[in-house]
Scaffold this motif. Structure first.
Motif, short mmCIF file in Angstrom:
data_model
loop_
_atom_site.label_atom_id
_atom_site.label_comp_id
_atom_site.label_asym_id
_atom_site.label_seq_id
_atom_site.Cartn_x
_atom_site.Cartn_y
_atom_site.Cartn_z
N ASN A 17 1.50 -6.35 -9.37
CA ASN A 17 2.54 -7.23 -9.90
C ASN A 17 2.21 -7.65 -11.33
O ASN A 17 1.21 -8.32 -11.56
N PHE A 71 8.39 -7.09 -5.65
CA PHE A 71 6.98 -7.21 -5.30
C PHE A 71 6.76 -8.29 -4.26
O PHE A 71 5.96 -8.13 -3.33
N GLU A 72 7.47 -9.41 -4.40
CA GLU A 72 7.30 -10.51 -3.47
C GLU A 72 7.77 -10.12 -2.06
O GLU A 72 7.14 -10.47 -1.06
N LYS A 105 5.14 -8.01 -0.47
CA LYS A 105 4.00 -8.84 -0.07
C LYS A 105 4.28 -9.56 1.24
O LYS A 105 3.41 -9.69 2.10
N ARG A 106 5.54 -10.00 1.41
CA ARG A 106 5.87 -10.77 2.61
C ARG A 106 6.07 -9.91 3.85
O ARG A 106 5.80 -10.36 4.97
N ARG A 132 -0.35 -5.99 7.00
CA ARG A 132 -1.63 -6.06 6.30
C ARG A 132 -2.74 -6.44 7.27
O ARG A 132 -2.50 -7.12 8.27
N GLU A 146 -1.02 -17.27 5.32
CA GLU A 146 -0.19 -17.16 4.13
C GLU A 146 -0.91 -17.77 2.94
O GLU A 146 -1.81 -18.59 3.09
#
Length: 219
Positions: free
Chosen positions: A61, A85-86, A89-90, A94, A133
């Motif tokens: 990012n 990008f956000e 990521k959410r 992962r 988070e």
């Protein structure tokens, strides 16, 4: 570089996605599909190629302000890219990140070292010490980011977090805690006791290293 108007319709980014699948696109084509258009005198693929260079340099990012430095990228296109990008990521699956010592937090917040404003971050953890988070709570001025317990613990309560780690940066480059840092930590510790969410650490990060307030005995 061939302009988009000179490219066969079936080979244009959005048409390729529809016909061949998104996996077939090069990075610059993916960016072109996101931003949609260039500007007078600058084709969308030319703009996308410059954005790709910034992404490669940033290794991820690039940040809103960096994108605005590209000729042909305004607020709308920069917002589209950082929003993309956000979302990734959410939603991207992962591996769980487990925090066992202060330096374990660095991969999550290392970008704060170069920020010119003070950011206050809350990392929520489950009972096993795994990251749930990682959120920006507030962004302040050069040397101050006002923090209220309500803002820190609202999302932690929603996450059903067992504990949190607080992180903020010092744009000055010196990670040593100020009197205000210590006072804020004490206030948040009391609030955490009330809501039943413990603060494992408050870490200050800067260009010249980091300081753990737990290691200093304030927590």
């Amino acid at each position: 570089m061939k302009a988009i108007r000179d490219t066969y319709v079936g080979d244009r980014p959005r048409e390729k996605i529809a016909c061949k699948g998104v996996e077939c696109l090069k990075n610059s084509e993916l960016i072109a599909a996101i931003i949609g258009s260039g500007m007078p005198g600058r084709d969308v693929l030319q703009v996308a190629t410059e954005i790709e260079k910034i992404l490669n340099e940033a290794k991820g990012n690039p940040g809103y302000d960096n994108l605005l430095s590209v000729d042909g990228v305004g607020a709308s296109k920069a917002s589209q890219i950082v929003a993309s990008f956000e979302l990734v990521k959410r939603y991207m699956p992962r591996d769980a990140v487990k925090i066992t010592k202060p330096h374990d937090i660095l991969p999550l917040v290392d970008y704060l070292k170069v920020k010119k404003q003070e950011y206050f971050i809350c990392v929520t953890l489950n009972g096993a010490g795994e990251v749930i988070e990682n959120r920006v709570v507030t962004v302040g001025t050069l040397n101050h980011s006002p923090v209220h317990p309500r803002e820190v613990f609202a999302d932690a309560i929603s996450d059903r977090a067992a504990s949190v780690i607080l992180v903020h940066n010092h744009p000055s480059g010196n990670p040593e805690p100020s009197a205000d840092d210590i006072a804020v930590t004490e206030r948040l510790l009391k609030s955490g006791e009330i809501v039943g969410i413990s603060i494992l650490d408050h870490i200050i990060i800067a260009k010249n290293g980091l300081v753990s307030l737990r290691e200093r005995g304030y927590i």
